[in-house]
Design a protein around this motif. Structure first.
Motif: not given
Length: 321
Positions: A281-288
């Motif tokens: 599972r790869t979770r993606v977040f807005e950087a920072g």
């Protein structure tokens, strides 16, 4: 525009059907662990395949017009596509996408793709909004997994293992995405099966979000381009393939030239007669920030017979005598 049979979209018995498309091979030069991948014709031939297959998520684009027609703009903002790959497609073959809309209060559409001769390519589910993961194809398959009898290639990996280092990624129009994905978004847009002005340089004025968006199939490229940093490689050299995949947008779409932080975790390990799989599972977040915008679950399967030391390692591990 999608065509329908039997009824109208959203009515019981409806099937949405897209046109036949001829997806293009973009990974003939893909390499990892010092060797070419299954997408190279010669490597594929050594494994008993007639040619290097087209990567599975390439077919996601064919579902976009159907699912956008069914769910509206929300498809690009909170859409989820979850599929099990069934048969490989090589360049020159044609593929058609199908969608059965949700009925009787259900929230999940059933989707599948076929070659022109009816050979199944993939099957799965699609939805928008906060639909429970358990309603989708890939989590259902994970729930049915039996503990592996004895892993060799993935012996040194563990469920719950997280990525070895932080990853921050972007995708520009002309950015080469590395050895895993030896092409750019601009290259893909020249051959994508379902073009959209929202994907282009002019997307800042043409898209509803005021920015160019990353096509759904290219989210797989974005997230896969730095996977080596996670340290999830099994024993090798060996050849792998995608056996199943889910991409879910939580606060989409994802944007061109936007930076994103990734967190990866192995959520399951499994095996079949021919493969060993790591489900990541790869979770993606807005950087920072800790603002989640998307996630992907990938069943990355490795062919046992492609690992030359498989039998010797199995014996050393006490798995065979």
């Amino acid at each position: 525009m999608p065509s329908t049979s039997n009824a109208f979209p959203g009515f019981p018995g409806t099937t949405l059907c897209g046109p036949l498309r001829e997806p293009r091979q973009m990974l003939a030069e893909q390499s990892y662990d010092g060797h070419l991948s299954i997408h190279d014709d010669a490597t594929a031939g050594e494994l008993g395949l007639r040619a290097g297959p087209i990567e599975g998520p390439t077919h996601f684009s064919q579902f976009d017009p159907l699912l956008a027609g069914l769910f509206g703009q929300a498809w690009f903002e909170t859409g989820c596509i979850s599929v099990h790959y069934q048969n490989m497609v090589v360049e020159g073959e044609t593929v058609r996408a199908f969608v059965t809309p949700p009925t009787n209060g259900q929230q999940v559409a059933h989707i599948w793709a076929e070659k022109s001769d009816g050979t199944p390519v993939l099957k799965g589910t699609a939805s928008i909004g906060p639909v429970p993961d358990a309603a989708h194809e890939i989590p259902q398959r994970i729930a049915k997994l039996r503990p592996p009898a004895g892993l060799v290639i993935n012996h040194d990996l563990t469920v719950g293992q997280c990525g070895a280092q932080a990853e921050t990624i972007t995708m520009g129009f002309h950015q080469h995405m590395g050895n895993y994905y030896p092409f750019s978004l601009a290259d893909k847009l020249k051959v994508i099966t379902e073009p959209s002005p929202w994907y282009t340089l002019e997307g800042d004025t043409l898209s509803p979000w005021g920015r160019a968006i990353i096509p759904l199939e290219m989210i797989s490229v974005l997230l896969g381009s730095t996977v080596k940093l996670a340290g999830f490689s099994g024993r090798g050299p060996a050849v792998g393939l995608f056996a199943g995949q889910q991409i879910r947008l939580l606060k989409g779409p994802l944007f061109v030239d936007q930076a994103y932080d990734l967190q990866r975790e192995i959520i399951a390990l499994s095996e079949s007669a021919r493969t060993e799989s790591a489900w990541v599972r790869t979770r993606v977040f807005e950087a920072g920030t800790q603002e989640p915008v998307a996630e992907m679950i990938l069943n990355s399967a490795t062919l046992k017979h492609s690992y030359a030391n498989y039998e010797a390692d199995a014996r050393a591990l006490g798995l065979i005598t």
